[in-house]
Design a protein around this motif. Structure first.
Motif, mmCIF file in Angstrom:
data_model
loop_
_atom_site.group_PDB
_atom_site.id
_atom_site.type_symbol
_atom_site.label_atom_id
_atom_site.label_comp_id
_atom_site.label_asym_id
_atom_site.label_seq_id
_atom_site.Cartn_x
_atom_site.Cartn_y
_atom_site.Cartn_z
ATOM 1 N N VAL A 124 38.493 7.742 29.285
ATOM 2 C CA VAL A 124 37.489 8.218 30.237
ATOM 3 C C VAL A 124 36.843 9.516 29.767
ATOM 4 O O VAL A 124 35.618 9.681 29.832
ATOM 5 N N ASN A 125 37.654 10.447 29.295
ATOM 6 C CA ASN A 125 37.138 11.775 28.980
ATOM 7 C C ASN A 125 36.428 11.851 27.636
ATOM 8 O O ASN A 125 35.446 12.582 27.501
ATOM 9 N N LEU A 126 36.940 11.120 26.649
ATOM 10 C CA LEU A 126 36.430 11.257 25.280
ATOM 11 C C LEU A 126 35.730 10.005 24.769
ATOM 12 O O LEU A 126 34.570 10.056 24.381
ATOM 13 N N SER A 127 36.428 8.873 24.780
ATOM 14 C CA SER A 127 35.819 7.651 24.232
ATOM 15 C C SER A 127 34.537 7.296 24.959
ATOM 16 O O SER A 127 33.554 6.866 24.338
ATOM 17 N N ALA A 128 34.531 7.483 26.277
ATOM 18 C CA ALA A 128 33.318 7.146 27.040
ATOM 19 C C ALA A 128 32.116 7.945 26.576
ATOM 20 O O ALA A 128 30.973 7.459 26.631
ATOM 21 N N LEU A 129 32.337 9.170 26.112
ATOM 22 C CA LEU A 129 31.226 9.982 25.609
ATOM 23 C C LEU A 129 30.632 9.340 24.357
ATOM 24 O O LEU A 129 29.408 9.314 24.179
ATOM 25 N N PHE A 130 31.502 8.830 23.464
ATOM 26 C CA PHE A 130 31.020 8.100 22.287
ATOM 27 C C PHE A 130 30.142 6.927 22.724
ATOM 28 O O PHE A 130 29.023 6.748 22.239
ATOM 29 N N TRP A 131 30.687 6.084 23.624
ATOM 30 C CA TRP A 131 29.999 4.842 23.981
ATOM 31 C C TRP A 131 28.718 5.116 24.766
ATOM 32 O O TRP A 131 27.725 4.403 24.594
ATOM 33 N N LEU A 132 28.727 6.134 25.617
ATOM 34 C CA LEU A 132 27.500 6.502 26.329
ATOM 35 C C LEU A 132 26.412 6.948 25.361
ATOM 36 O O LEU A 132 25.252 6.559 25.486
ATOM 37 N N ALA A 133 26.797 7.775 24.394
ATOM 38 C CA ALA A 133 25.818 8.257 23.415
ATOM 39 C C ALA A 133 25.276 7.103 22.578
ATOM 40 O O ALA A 133 24.071 7.028 22.305
ATOM 41 N N GLN A 134 26.160 6.205 22.173
ATOM 42 C CA GLN A 134 25.705 5.045 21.396
ATOM 43 C C GLN A 134 24.725 4.204 22.206
ATOM 44 O O GLN A 134 23.682 3.780 21.702
ATOM 45 N N ALA A 135 25.077 3.953 23.464
ATOM 46 C CA ALA A 135 24.239 3.095 24.299
ATOM 47 C C ALA A 135 22.919 3.760 24.651
ATOM 48 O O ALA A 135 21.878 3.093 24.758
ATOM 49 N N ALA A 136 22.940 5.079 24.857
ATOM 50 C CA ALA A 136 21.741 5.785 25.292
ATOM 51 C C ALA A 136 20.784 6.101 24.155
ATOM 52 O O ALA A 136 19.577 6.278 24.388
ATOM 53 N N THR A 137 21.279 6.189 22.929
ATOM 54 C CA THR A 137 20.432 6.601 21.805
ATOM 55 C C THR A 137 19.183 5.736 21.653
ATOM 56 O O THR A 137 18.072 6.279 21.501
ATOM 57 N N PRO A 138 19.269 4.401 21.684
ATOM 58 C CA PRO A 138 18.028 3.614 21.575
ATOM 59 C C PRO A 138 17.038 3.910 22.691
ATOM 60 O O PRO A 138 15.828 3.957 22.458
ATOM 61 N N ALA A 139 17.559 4.138 23.914
ATOM 62 C CA ALA A 139 16.669 4.475 25.038
ATOM 63 C C ALA A 139 16.007 5.827 24.815
ATOM 64 O O ALA A 139 14.804 5.998 25.081
ATOM 65 N N PHE A 140 16.760 6.784 24.316
ATOM 66 C CA PHE A 140 16.196 8.098 24.018
ATOM 67 C C PHE A 140 15.117 7.988 22.944
ATOM 68 O O PHE A 140 14.058 8.617 23.046
ATOM 69 N N ILE A 141 15.390 7.213 21.924
ATOM 70 C CA ILE A 141 14.428 7.057 20.830
ATOM 71 C C ILE A 141 13.122 6.469 21.365
ATOM 72 O O ILE A 141 12.025 6.884 20.966
ATOM 73 N N ARG A 142 13.231 5.505 22.278
ATOM 74 C CA ARG A 142 12.028 4.915 22.868
ATOM 75 C C ARG A 142 11.212 5.948 23.638
ATOM 76 O O ARG A 142 9.995 5.798 23.777
ATOM 77 N N GLN A 143 11.859 7.006 24.133
ATOM 78 C CA GLN A 143 11.167 8.059 24.868
ATOM 79 C C GLN A 143 10.722 9.200 23.963
ATOM 80 O O GLN A 143 10.126 10.166 24.425
ATOM 81 N N GLY A 144 11.069 9.111 22.683
ATOM 82 C CA GLY A 144 10.698 10.167 21.752
ATOM 83 C C GLY A 144 11.662 11.328 21.737
ATOM 84 O O GLY A 144 11.368 12.400 21.206
ATOM 85 N N GLY A 145 12.856 11.129 22.312
ATOM 86 C CA GLY A 145 13.882 12.173 22.337
ATOM 87 C C GLY A 145 14.675 12.092 23.623
ATOM 88 O O GLY A 145 14.365 11.308 24.523
ATOM 89 N N GLY A 146 15.719 12.908 23.705
ATOM 90 C CA GLY A 146 16.544 12.885 24.908
ATOM 91 C C GLY A 146 17.573 13.988 24.891
ATOM 92 O O GLY A 146 17.680 14.749 23.925
ATOM 93 N N ARG A 147 18.329 14.063 25.982
ATOM 94 C CA ARG A 147 19.374 15.066 26.144
ATOM 95 C C ARG A 147 20.696 14.373 26.459
ATOM 96 O O ARG A 147 20.822 13.690 27.482
ATOM 97 N N MET A 148 21.680 14.544 25.593
ATOM 98 C CA MET A 148 23.030 14.050 25.833
ATOM 99 C C MET A 148 23.887 15.248 26.177
ATOM 100 O O MET A 148 24.042 16.180 25.367
ATOM 101 N N LEU A 149 24.431 15.259 27.386
ATOM 102 C CA LEU A 149 25.206 16.396 27.871
ATOM 103 C C LEU A 149 26.598 15.941 28.311
ATOM 104 O O LEU A 149 26.783 14.806 28.741
ATOM 105 N N ALA A 150 27.554 16.856 28.215
ATOM 106 C CA ALA A 150 28.923 16.536 28.617
ATOM 107 C C ALA A 150 29.536 17.704 29.367
ATOM 108 O O ALA A 150 29.321 18.871 29.014
ATOM 109 N N THR A 151 30.289 17.383 30.404
ATOM 110 C CA THR A 151 31.124 18.383 31.054
ATOM 111 C C THR A 151 32.426 18.451 30.280
ATOM 112 O O THR A 151 33.246 17.537 30.350
#
Length: 268
Positions: A124-151
């Motif tokens: 939950v704390n660590l692996s999910a950050l990897f998978w969220l970033a992997q999944a979100a990266t294509p969406a961010f690229i489609r927007q021309g950039g993005g912000r990946m943040l973690a608590t």
């Protein structure tokens, strides 16, 4: 200096932006979600407890502070993370900011931590950050950039707390991921940053002790109080804004000065 009035940097509004916050049903996560919604973002609140996420989204709507939708997802499951990100982008038509805030940290003595407990903490704390970033990266690229943040947390990267060895290990890993991912994603105009909260007044603090325990903690904090979810939300808003467009691979400590090496000695 030309004598003209100086305008301080403002954290801009997020109108038209889509923001996903995991663990957003209560505590720090809800504070983050509400803060983005209040500044115009369309917010996706993801939580293990779907009903609680729905209640949180309704609270934001009732407060008149923005719009939010609820999503149920177990952040320990890779397939559910991929589904979550795909659903959010489909529903909002874009994805601009992801805040991984969901966390698992049962207070447990080191010698009582079980394999299942350690596995879920890291998932939950660590692996999910990897998978969220992997999944979100294509969406961010489609927007021309993005912000990946973690608590993240001060526990692990900077200090230790009895009964949280598994949590500390996971959050130290989060900080390592932030630095490494920032290097790899910079070419896509994606920044990766985090916030390290200290002691924040949330329902989760009930796991650490009673009110008397919390008062003793406050006495060791230079600013003299526990933090509030809004303190963490303010840092997240900054890191997601254009004002932080040249910041990546970093974490901001928000702890009232508690981890300053000399704080205990000075306060007595």
């Amino acid at each position: 200096m030309n004598g003209a009035a100086q305008t301080p940097l403002q954290v801009r509004d997020f109108a038209g932006k889509a923001v996903l916050v995991t663990g957003g049903a209560q505590g720090i996560g809800f504070g983050i979600a509400a803060a983005f919604a209040a500044r115009g973002a369309e917010v996706a609140i993801a939580d293990l407890r779907g009903e609680a996420a729905s209640v949180a989204a309704q609270r934001i709507a009732q407060q008149g502070s923005g719009t939010a939708r609820a999503y149920e997802a177990d952040l320990a499951e890779h397939a559910q993370i991929a589904r979550l990100v795909a659903e959010v982008e489909a529903d909002f038509g874009r994805l601009d900011v992801v805040v991984h805030n969901a966390a698992y940290f049962p207070l447990t003595a080191f010698d009582a931590i079980t394999p299942a407990m350690l596995q879920r903490t890291l998932a939950v704390n660590l692996s999910a950050l990897f998978w969220l970033a992997q999944a979100a990266t294509p969406a961010f690229i489609r927007q021309g950039g993005g912000r990946m943040l973690a608590t993240s947390s001060v526990t692990g990267p900077r200090v230790a707390y009895p009964g949280l060895a598994h949590y500390a290990a996971s959050k130290a890993g989060v900080n390592g991921f932030i630095r490494a991912a920032a290097l790899e994603l910079a070419r896509y105009k994606i920044t990766v940053n985090g916030v390290e909260p200290g002691m924040i007044r949330t329902p989760a603090m009930d796991n650490l002790g009673d009110d008397a325990h919390n008062r003793r903690i406050e006495q060791g904090i230079p600013l003299g109080r526990l933090g509030e979810p809004s303190d963490i939300a303010a840092a997240m808003l900054f890191l997601a804004s254009d004002a932080a467009s040249y910041i990546t691979g970093q974490t901001i400590v928000v702890d009232g000065g508690a981890t300053l090496p000399e704080s205990t000695a000075v306060l007595g």
